[in-house]
Each structure stands twice: as structure tokens, then as C-alpha cells.
Design an enzyme around this catalytic site. Sequence first.
Site, PDB file in Angstrom:
ATOM      1  CG  HIS A  84     108.831  85.835  -7.946  1.00 10.21           C
ATOM      2  ND1 HIS A  84     108.220  85.076  -8.923  1.00 10.21           N
ATOM      3  CD2 HIS A  84     109.213  86.987  -8.573  1.00 10.21           C
ATOM      4  CE1 HIS A  84     108.239  85.723 -10.067  1.00 10.21           C
ATOM      5  NE2 HIS A  84     108.838  86.883  -9.883  1.00 10.21           N
ATOM      6  CG  ASP A 130     106.318  82.227  -8.190  1.00  8.47           C
ATOM      7  OD1 ASP A 130     106.052  82.955  -7.211  1.00  8.47           O
ATOM      8  OD2 ASP A 130     106.999  82.599  -9.164  1.00  8.47           O
ATOM      9  CB  SER A 225     107.403  89.008 -12.074  1.00 10.01           C
ATOM     10  OG  SER A 225     108.613  88.348 -12.312  1.00 10.01           O
TER      11      SER A 225
END
Length: 272
Positions: A84, A130, A225
Amino acid sequence: MRLLVAALLLCVTGTSADSIELQAWRSMQVRRNVRKEPGMSGRIIGGYETNIADQPFQLSVRRFNYHICGASVVDPSFAITAAHCVSPKPDPEFITLQGGSTNRTDDKVIFRTEEIIVHPTYNPHTYNNDVALIRIIGSFEGYENVFPIALETVPITSYSTPVYCTVSGWGQTEMFNGKLPEMLRAVRIPLIPYTECRRKWSPLAVTTSMICAGEPRRDTCNGDSGGPLVCNDKLYGLVSWGANQCGGTYPGVYTSITSKDVASFIEQYIYI
């Protein structure tokens, strides 16, 4: 359950530059709305400043020179991050990696991107699989405090005693101040058994490509992230998503390096 996206950045002066940076890192972090929990102010994450010499695999992913996510060196030519963070797939020309420095704003060692490879079955709605690989132009070799981390190949299944791992990054330490720390931080957090995590988040949210970790007041947050979750000195997970109230009772969710789909994807490009 509505998804909120946000991720990382801060370094320049001037109102417009600050605004651009704020939007850049916020646009990459995934957080799910949960009920407000009494006693949780959002002041996080129980971490400490660390030195890049202790995490030489740690990288800052930059887009248009703005820090957006974390990543890890896993090979002389490859870094790994969350899908992402690089979706929809940008032109590699606009993605760079900063390494070798504790300070997020230091741009002495910058690596240019040759190719971005996103897991072919990454689902941007569920965040299943992911994971993405970034192939750089040249090599990570020969730079001070830039060194690959080994990948874990065997799932941790025994929780007779808590298994503590370390996650690092430049994510927020206070939820609402809109800024990221300049210096790299880390926190030790326990792994959460898969069945317990599914019960907490609901079976639909946590897939077999995910693992969970964290405890109240010890967690990752906006800006982390794609960063590394390290267990027993090996890369075990990637920061993927979590609760909008970082450091609460909902554990953080990480892409599992040892899950079948993730491991087979990595093995196409990197010898484990």
C-alpha cells in the site's frame, strides 16, 4: 468498517512545504475506525530513540523526496515494504530510498529505484498480501550502516511465554500533533496469537497473510507503514494496518513474511 489512510513525512520549512509533506505521509498509512477506549489518550507508543547502527536494514521510502513509509534492505539489490506504500504503482523515477542514517531528514545516502514489484494478488481493500519489493539501481553494498536483514522462514507458533519482537520507524509518537520525529525510534512489542487477533478484529479482517503484535501503549502508528517487525534478529513482518487509536487494545496487524503467498512471492526474486 471504514478505512482511513495516512502515512509519513516532515522535513522542510514553510507552510506549503509542511502541508505537502503532511499529505504525503498521511496518504500511505492504513487505520481502521474502532470505538474510543477509555483511558487511551492517543499519546503513544512506548518507544525509544535508537541508532541506525542497530537497525542498518532500516530505510525511508521517499516519494518526490518526501518520506512516506519505512522499508528494509533484504538483498544487495532489493528492499521490501508494504504494497500500500507504492500503490497504485508510481513511476520508479519518483521513488527513492534513504539509508544509513538515524535522522530521517538526512539525504546523504539516497538510492534510486529501478523497479517496483507489487504482490500480484495484493488486495487494496482487505490488505491481504500487503507486500512489495523495490529493486534499486546499483547496490546497497559498500555503504556504512546499510546492511540486509535475514528473512524468517518458519512461523512462530509457540506462545507459552510472550514472544517479544522489535518494530522501528519514524512514525508518530503523538497521534494528533501532525508531525513525525526526525530520529529513528523502536519499540518492543509482543506477538499476539492468530486466533486471538482474529477474535479481536473479526474473522473477515485478519487473513492468513497477516500476523499481529502490540499491547496497550506499545504500538506502531501513522508513519510506520512498510517498516520492519524483527523477531529473533530476522524480519518477521511488515507494518500493514491497525486501529485509528494507536496504542489501544486492538493489536497492530503486519504482513507475515512466513505466510505461504508472501514467502513464495519473495522467493521469486530473493534467495532466502
